[in-house]
Design an enzyme around this catalytic site. Structure first.
Site, mmCIF file in Angstrom:
data_model
loop_
_atom_site.group_PDB
_atom_site.id
_atom_site.type_symbol
_atom_site.label_atom_id
_atom_site.label_comp_id
_atom_site.label_asym_id
_atom_site.label_seq_id
_atom_site.Cartn_x
_atom_site.Cartn_y
_atom_site.Cartn_z
ATOM 1 N N ASN A 196 45.376 -28.245 -37.362
ATOM 2 C CA ASN A 196 45.399 -29.281 -36.387
ATOM 3 C C ASN A 196 44.944 -30.522 -36.784
ATOM 4 O O ASN A 196 43.730 -30.980 -37.361
ATOM 5 C CB ASN A 196 44.055 -28.902 -34.896
ATOM 6 N N LYS B 151 44.888 -33.376 -35.216
ATOM 7 C CA LYS B 151 44.330 -34.196 -34.573
ATOM 8 C C LYS B 151 45.105 -35.681 -34.410
ATOM 9 O O LYS B 151 46.308 -35.692 -34.853
ATOM 10 C CB LYS B 151 42.797 -34.281 -34.565
ATOM 11 N N HIS C 63 41.799 -27.641 -26.246
ATOM 12 C CA HIS C 63 40.886 -27.962 -27.265
ATOM 13 C C HIS C 63 39.572 -28.556 -26.690
ATOM 14 O O HIS C 63 39.660 -29.413 -25.606
ATOM 15 C CB HIS C 63 41.599 -28.866 -28.347
ATOM 16 N N GLU D 247 38.207 -31.164 -27.512
ATOM 17 C CA GLU D 247 38.237 -32.498 -27.435
ATOM 18 C C GLU D 247 39.020 -33.050 -26.243
ATOM 19 O O GLU D 247 38.515 -33.854 -25.606
ATOM 20 C CB GLU D 247 38.876 -33.005 -28.806
ATOM 21 N N GLU E 35 36.425 -21.704 -31.020
ATOM 22 C CA GLU E 35 35.603 -22.702 -31.746
ATOM 23 C C GLU E 35 34.669 -23.407 -31.059
ATOM 24 O O GLU E 35 34.565 -24.031 -29.899
ATOM 25 C CB GLU E 35 36.889 -24.156 -31.613
ATOM 26 N N GLY F 264 34.069 -30.222 -36.749
ATOM 27 C CA GLY F 264 33.964 -31.764 -37.416
ATOM 28 C C GLY F 264 32.538 -31.991 -38.019
ATOM 29 O O GLY F 264 32.177 -33.113 -38.213
ATOM 30 N N SER G 120 35.074 -26.214 -38.966
ATOM 31 C CA SER G 120 34.523 -26.661 -40.220
ATOM 32 C C SER G 120 34.886 -25.627 -41.264
ATOM 33 O O SER G 120 34.117 -25.245 -42.069
ATOM 34 C CB SER G 120 32.933 -26.987 -40.309
#
Ligand SMILES: O=C[C@H](O)COP(=O)(O)O
Length: 248
Positions: A10, A12, A94, A96, A165, A171, A211
């Protein structure tokens, strides 16, 4: 039949034309394990370009899409458009999108339903925040998020990959331990057996994301219920090749 390992990258909102070209060149050189399905999640503006330069062994995903085919939805793209430029995948739900853009379970479900109806394959993301984990609510949260998807997926589980996730691992450099990830994946599979079917529980692929790097991928990949990864930061780097090859 065994579950084919599937690794998503991904990207992003990262990359420019030169960087995305370089990443594809690196992936072409690989070599990538041919037994692993590789899907790269590309910013919408580069989807058609990447689709035009990628080898057929690598699949291309949009990172989001809207829940209807067309209309007055400024800034959005539809599954029909993604299919039209030759891509077959979309990443939905996701964290985010959920946290920054306020997407709730029901909207994610509507998007998943529309994407599947239009022939896209979906990487559907779920996962708990640190606060939820510390409150002992990990299972409650991931079961709720998955439950919302069940009617949307219907009989299309063959076109869905679940990506677990944990938000606290995204991240942050804080990977879930293999045991933490395996425990949630195994619980999800038991939940699917009870609430969907034994067949779906046995066949659906569950990726871990958060990560993942070349340094931790092998140990995670060795877990019985981890069927791949959804990789963020490291998917922009040459080490993505080693992550794809983690089961070798
Ligand atoms: O979609 C990928 C995940 O958000 C993981 O991102 P990360 O590998 O940078 O932690």
């Amino acid at each position: 039949m065994g579950r084919k390992f599937v690794v998503g990258g991904n990207w992003k909102m990262n990359g420019d034309k030169k960087q995305v070209t370089d990443i594809i060149e690196t992936l072409k050189k690989g070599p990538l394990d041919p037994n692993v399905e590789v899907v790269i999640g590309v910013p919408a503006i580069y989807l058609a370009y990447v689709q035009s330069i990628v080898p057929p062994s690598i699949e291309v995903a949009a990172q989001n899409c809207w829940k209807v085919a067309k209309g007055a939805f400024t800034g959005e793209i539809s599954p029909a458009m993604i299919k039209d430029i030759g891509s077959n995948w979309v990443i939905l739900g996701h964290s985010e999108r959920r946290t920054i853009f306020g997407e709730k379970d029901d909207l994610v479900a509507e998007k998943v339903a529309h994407a599947l109806e239009n022939g896209l394959k979906v990487i559907a993301c779920i996962g708990e925040t640190l606060e939820e984990r510390e409150a002992g609510k990990t299972e409650e949260v991931v079961f709720r998020q998955t439950q919302a998807l069940v009617p949307a997926i219907g009989s299309n589980w063959g076109n869905v990959v679940l990506a677990y996730e944990p938000v606290w691992a995204i991240g942050t450099g804080k990977t879930a331990t293999p045991q933490q990830a395996q425990d949630v994946h195994a619980s999800l599979r038991s939940w699917l057996a009870k609430n969907v079917s034994a067949d779906v529980a046995a066949s659906v692929r569950i990726q871990y994301g958060g990560s993942v790097t070349a340094a931790n991928a092998k140990e995670l990949a060795a877990c019985a219920d981890i069927d791949g990864f959804l990789v963020g930061g490291a998917s922009l780097k040459p080490e993505f090749v080693d992550i794809v090859n983690a089961t070798k």
